[in-house]
Design a protein around this motif. Structure first.
Motif, PDB file in Angstrom:
ATOM      1  N   GLY A   5      37.392  34.001  27.415  1.00  0.00           N
ATOM      2  CA  GLY A   5      36.696  34.724  28.478  1.00  0.00           C
ATOM      3  C   GLY A   5      36.335  33.889  29.688  1.00  0.00           C
ATOM      4  O   GLY A   5      35.696  34.389  30.609  1.00  0.00           O
ATOM      5  N   ARG A 106      47.383  37.698  37.867  1.00  0.00           N
ATOM      6  CA  ARG A 106      46.739  38.914  37.351  1.00  0.00           C
ATOM      7  C   ARG A 106      45.724  39.445  38.360  1.00  0.00           C
ATOM      8  O   ARG A 106      45.616  40.659  38.574  1.00  0.00           O
ATOM      9  N   ASP A 110      46.069  42.996  40.309  1.00  0.00           N
ATOM     10  CA  ASP A 110      44.936  43.904  40.244  1.00  0.00           C
ATOM     11  C   ASP A 110      44.481  44.311  41.643  1.00  0.00           C
ATOM     12  O   ASP A 110      44.207  45.485  41.900  1.00  0.00           O
ATOM     13  N   CYS A 118      37.919  50.000  47.180  1.00  0.00           N
ATOM     14  CA  CYS A 118      37.445  48.955  46.261  1.00  0.00           C
ATOM     15  C   CYS A 118      37.942  47.577  46.693  1.00  0.00           C
ATOM     16  O   CYS A 118      37.930  46.631  45.897  1.00  0.00           O
ATOM     17  N   GLU A 176      47.021  47.739  33.396  1.00  0.00           N
ATOM     18  CA  GLU A 176      45.667  47.911  32.887  1.00  0.00           C
ATOM     19  C   GLU A 176      44.723  47.126  33.794  1.00  0.00           C
ATOM     20  O   GLU A 176      44.753  45.883  33.794  1.00  0.00           O
ATOM     21  N   PRO A 177      43.914  47.829  34.575  1.00  0.00           N
ATOM     22  CA  PRO A 177      43.038  47.124  35.528  1.00  0.00           C
ATOM     23  C   PRO A 177      42.122  46.126  34.839  1.00  0.00           C
ATOM     24  O   PRO A 177      41.713  46.339  33.690  1.00  0.00           O
ATOM     25  N   LEU A 178      41.832  45.051  35.544  1.00  0.00           N
ATOM     26  CA  LEU A 178      40.917  44.041  35.025  1.00  0.00           C
ATOM     27  C   LEU A 178      39.490  44.609  35.046  1.00  0.00           C
ATOM     28  O   LEU A 178      39.169  45.444  35.894  1.00  0.00           O
ATOM     29  N   PRO A 179      38.641  44.158  34.134  1.00  0.00           N
ATOM     30  CA  PRO A 179      37.260  44.641  34.135  1.00  0.00           C
ATOM     31  C   PRO A 179      36.574  44.295  35.454  1.00  0.00           C
ATOM     32  O   PRO A 179      36.751  43.205  35.997  1.00  0.00           O
ATOM     33  N   ARG A 180      35.843  45.216  35.980  1.00  0.00           N
ATOM     34  CA  ARG A 180      35.087  45.000  37.219  1.00  0.00           C
ATOM     35  C   ARG A 180      33.689  44.512  36.819  1.00  0.00           C
ATOM     36  O   ARG A 180      33.105  45.012  35.878  1.00  0.00           O
ATOM     37  N   GLY A 181      33.195  43.559  37.596  1.00  0.00           N
ATOM     38  CA  GLY A 181      31.851  43.132  37.231  1.00  0.00           C
ATOM     39  C   GLY A 181      31.348  42.024  38.025  1.00  0.00           C
ATOM     40  O   GLY A 181      31.581  41.475  38.931  1.00  0.00           O
TER      41      GLY A 181
END
Length: 181
Positions: A5, A106, A110, A118, A176-181
């Protein structure tokens, strides 16, 4: 992002202050890059001038050192019913082979597929064209989920000759979109 991660890279648009950093990275990587792409250590200023609706450049930067991992051009951007762009990239030493270029790409993919509201480019389809002997670049395209679409004879004039390329593509529905955060 690594398996545990950890985020090791970021992407950003180039700026005039990057000219020296870019030139040093390209010079250091001339042999690595030159087999597949032109080596232009003084080319960032021209690239900055050409940024616009049809061309967006992203630098991939190592978060620990601030070093330049690579560069990705999203070129031949066509909107309307096509919403397509072509990715071209170079990785720089000493980061080649560390997985950082894959991480950065990646992020670029994305950003390309994300809607403009966005901060994305709102593209539907991306292409990567790779010389058939460039195994590392083909492996990167496949790691990103790009599928092989075909062979294009004599596609680009590089290093004094017209070079064949293998064409890979990916659509927004396949990403598959990357997690937003």
């Amino acid at each position: 992002m690594t398996d545990d991660g950890c985020v090791r890279v970021m992407i950003r648009a180039p700026k005039p202050a990057d000219v020296a950093l870019y030139a040093e990275a390209v010079r250091r990587s001339a042999e690595h890059v030159g087999r597949w792409n032109p080596v232009e250590p003084d080319g960032l200023s021209d690239l900055l001038e050409r940024q616009g609706p049809g061309l967006r450049t992203f630098l991939i930067v190592d978060l620990d050192t601030g070093g330049l991992v690579g560069k990705c051009n999203v070129a031949n951007i066509v909107m309307g019913r096509f919403c397509n762009g072509a990715l071209g990239y170079d990785s720089y030493l000493p980061f080649a082979g560390t997985g950082r270029m894959s991480e950065g790409m990646r992020l670029v993919v994305d950003r390309c597929f994300a809607p403009p509201e966005c901060g994305g480019l709102g593209l539907h389809r991306l292409e990567i064209n790779v010389q058939p002997e460039n195994d590392r670049s083909i492996a990167l395209a496949k790691r990103l989920g790009f599928r092989h679409e075909g062979h294009t004879p004599r596609m680009l004039f590089l290093d004094g000759a017209w070079r064949d390329h293998e064409r890979f593509a990916l659509t927004a529905e396949e990403w598959e979109p990357l997690p937003r955060g």
